[in-house]
Design an enzyme around this catalytic site. Structure first.
Site, PDB file in Angstrom:
ATOM      1  N   ASP A 100      47.258 -49.866 -19.553  1.00  0.00           N
ATOM      2  CA  ASP A 100      47.216 -48.779 -18.566  1.00  0.00           C
ATOM      3  C   ASP A 100      48.126 -49.113 -17.379  1.00  0.00           C
ATOM      4  OD1 ASP A 100      45.630 -50.712 -17.413  1.00  0.00           O
ATOM      5  OD2 ASP A 100      43.943 -49.394 -16.964  1.00  0.00           O
ATOM      6  N   SER A 101      48.799 -50.269 -17.458  1.00  0.00           N
ATOM      7  CA  SER A 101      49.879 -50.573 -16.511  1.00  0.00           C
ATOM      8  C   SER A 101      50.982 -49.524 -16.612  1.00  0.00           C
ATOM      9  CB  SER A 101      50.447 -51.971 -16.780  1.00  0.00           C
ATOM     10  OG  SER A 101      50.778 -52.109 -18.147  1.00  0.00           O
ATOM     11  N   ASP A 149      44.548 -50.066 -24.125  1.00  0.00           N
ATOM     12  CA  ASP A 149      43.637 -50.108 -22.976  1.00  0.00           C
ATOM     13  C   ASP A 149      42.799 -48.844 -22.915  1.00  0.00           C
ATOM     14  OD1 ASP A 149      43.609 -52.337 -21.334  1.00  0.00           O
ATOM     15  OD2 ASP A 149      45.461 -51.783 -20.303  1.00  0.00           O
ATOM     16  N   LYS A 169      40.855 -52.428 -25.311  1.00  0.00           N
ATOM     17  CA  LYS A 169      40.600 -53.402 -24.243  1.00  0.00           C
ATOM     18  C   LYS A 169      39.834 -52.724 -23.113  1.00  0.00           C
ATOM     19  CE  LYS A 169      43.968 -55.219 -21.485  1.00  0.00           C
ATOM     20  NZ  LYS A 169      43.580 -54.751 -20.132  1.00  0.00           N
ATOM     21  N   GLU A 201      37.875 -53.539 -19.204  1.00  0.00           N
ATOM     22  CA  GLU A 201      37.780 -54.476 -18.087  1.00  0.00           C
ATOM     23  C   GLU A 201      36.322 -54.639 -17.672  1.00  0.00           C
ATOM     24  OE1 GLU A 201      40.318 -53.252 -14.865  1.00  0.00           O
ATOM     25  OE2 GLU A 201      42.100 -53.161 -16.139  1.00  0.00           O
ATOM     26  N   GLU A 204      42.955 -62.801 -16.306  1.00  0.00           N
ATOM     27  CA  GLU A 204      44.067 -62.441 -15.410  1.00  0.00           C
ATOM     28  C   GLU A 204      43.917 -63.080 -14.042  1.00  0.00           C
ATOM     29  OE1 GLU A 204      45.208 -58.310 -15.351  1.00  0.00           O
ATOM     30  OE2 GLU A 204      46.575 -58.614 -13.657  1.00  0.00           O
TER      31      GLU A 204
HETATM   32  O1  KIV Z   1      47.517 -52.806 -18.429  1.00  0.00           O
HETATM   33  C1  KIV Z   1      48.018 -53.907 -18.646  1.00  0.00           C
HETATM   34  O2  KIV Z   1      49.228 -54.069 -18.765  1.00  0.00           O
HETATM   35  C2  KIV Z   1      47.128 -55.061 -18.727  1.00  0.00           C
HETATM   36  C3  KIV Z   1      47.758 -56.411 -18.729  1.00  0.00           C
HETATM   37  C4  KIV Z   1      48.221 -56.721 -17.365  1.00  0.00           C
HETATM   38  C5  KIV Z   1      46.850 -57.462 -19.262  1.00  0.00           C
HETATM   39  O3  KIV Z   1      45.956 -54.910 -18.757  1.00  0.00           O
END
Ligand code: KIV
Length: 263
Positions: free
Chosen positions: A44-45, A83, A112, A114, A181
Site C-alpha cells: 500500500d506504499s 497488502d 499482509k 499490520e 519494519e
Molecule cells: O507497503 C509497503 O510497501 C510495505 C513495505 C514497506 C513492507 O508494507
C-alpha cells in the site's frame, strides 16, 4: 517454476536469504522476477509512490485489487503478496476474510496485515480458511497518527518485549511470514531466532530471513528524505535491471543491509 509459500519456507530453513521488492505493475513484475526477486509485494506504499500522498491511509481495496491484478499479469514465477489497505481488515475477521478473498482472486498468494497480538484472531480466521498471512510489526505505517511519525520502534525494554510477544502471538495464530519494519537490528535478530516462520526485514538489520524495500526507494526516485535503511541501487548501476540484480545479490550474500542501513 512458480514460487510457493513452501519454497520460501525451504529457503529460510536452508539459510538462503529471501529477496523481496514492492511492485505495482506488470512491466516491473516481469523485470523484477527476471532479475531474481523471489517475491513481489503489492504494497500500500503505492499511496506514497504512485498517488503522491504522505501516508498510505487513503489507499482503497479497489486500488489494491487493480494493482494486484496488474502484477499477477506480469509475473510468471515470483510469489505475490498483497497488502490489505487501511480499514479493510480491522473491523472483524469476517470483514478481513471477505476483502482478503478479493485480493487472492486478483492473483495474490498471500495477504499482509499490520498490527501485533490484537490481530491474532484475524490471522487465525484467515489462515484456517486457506489464506496465507504475512503479519507486519514494528513501524506500521497505517498507524502513523498513533505512532506520531516514521520513527524507530522497539527501542526500549518494554517496547522490545511487546514486539517479541507480538511476534510469538502472530506465529501461534498461523501467520506464515512476518515483516519487521524499522526496529533495532539486535531485536530483529532475537525475534528471528525465536520463530520458526521467516522474518522479512526493512530497516531491521541483516539477520532476518529476507529483506524488502520499496521499489522506488531503491531506484533512488522517491521524493523526500531517504530513510537510513534505504540504499540507492541505481547509483552504481547502468540500468534498472542491473540495479535490481545488484539488490538481489547483495541481499543473498548478506552484504545488504550494511551497518550504515541499520539501527
Ligand atoms: O507497503 C509497503 O510497501 C510495505 C513495505 C514497506 C513492507 O508494507
Amino acid at each position: 517454476m512458480k514460487m510457493s509459500l513452501s519454497t520460501l519456507q525451504k529457503m529460510a530453513e536452508s539459510h538462503e536469504k529471501i529477496a523481496i521488492l514492492t511492485c505495482y505493475d506488470a512491466t516491473f513484475a516481469a523485470v523484477l522476477e527476471s532479475a531474481g526477486v523471489d517475491a513481489l509485494l503489492v504494497g500500500d506504499s503505492l499511496g506514497n509512490v504512485l498517488h503522491g500522498n504522505t501516508t498510505t491511509l487513503a489507499v482503497t481495496l479497489r486500488d489494491m485489487i487493480y494493482h494486484t491484478r496488474c502484477v499477477a499479469q506480469g509475473a510468471s514465477n515470483a510469489f505475490i503478496i498483497a497488502d490489505m489497505p487501511f480499514g479493510s481488515y480491522q473491523k472483524s475477521p469476517e470483514q478481513a476474510f471477505e476483502n482478503a478473498a478479493a485480493l487472492i482472486a486478483a492473483g495474490a498468494q498471500m495477504v499482509k496485515i499490520e498490527g501485533g497480538h490484537l490481530m491474532a484472531d484475524t490471522v487465525r480466521f484467515l489462515a484456517q480458511r486457506g489464506i496465507p498471512v504475512c503479519a507486519h510489526i514494528g513501524l506500521t505505517p497505517q498507524s502513523i497518527h498513533q505512532l506520531g511519525g516514521y520513527k524507530l520502534q522497539g527501542n526500549n525494554d518494554k517496547a522490545a518485549k511487546q514486539l517479541s510477544d507480538d511476534a510469538k502471538a502472530l506465529e501461534k495464530s498461523g501467520a506464515s511470514l512476518l515483516v519487521l519494519e524499522m526496529i533495532p537490528a539486535k531485536l530483529a535478530k532475537k525475534i528471528t531466532q525465536s520463530l520458526a516462520i521467516p522474518t522479512i526485514g526493512i530497516g531491521a538489520g541483516p539477520d532476518c530471513a529476507g529483506q524488502v524495500l520499496v521499489l522506488h526507494d531503491m531506484l533512488g526516485i522517491s521524493q523526500g528524505k531517504k530513510p537510513r535503511f534505504v540504499k540507492d541501487f541505481m547509483a552504481n548501476s547502468n540500468s534498472i535491471q542491473e540495479a535490481i540484480s545488484h539488490y538481489v545479490n547483495t541481499v543473498k550474500t548478506g552484504q545488504f543491509p550494511g551497518k550504515e542501513h541499520q539501527f
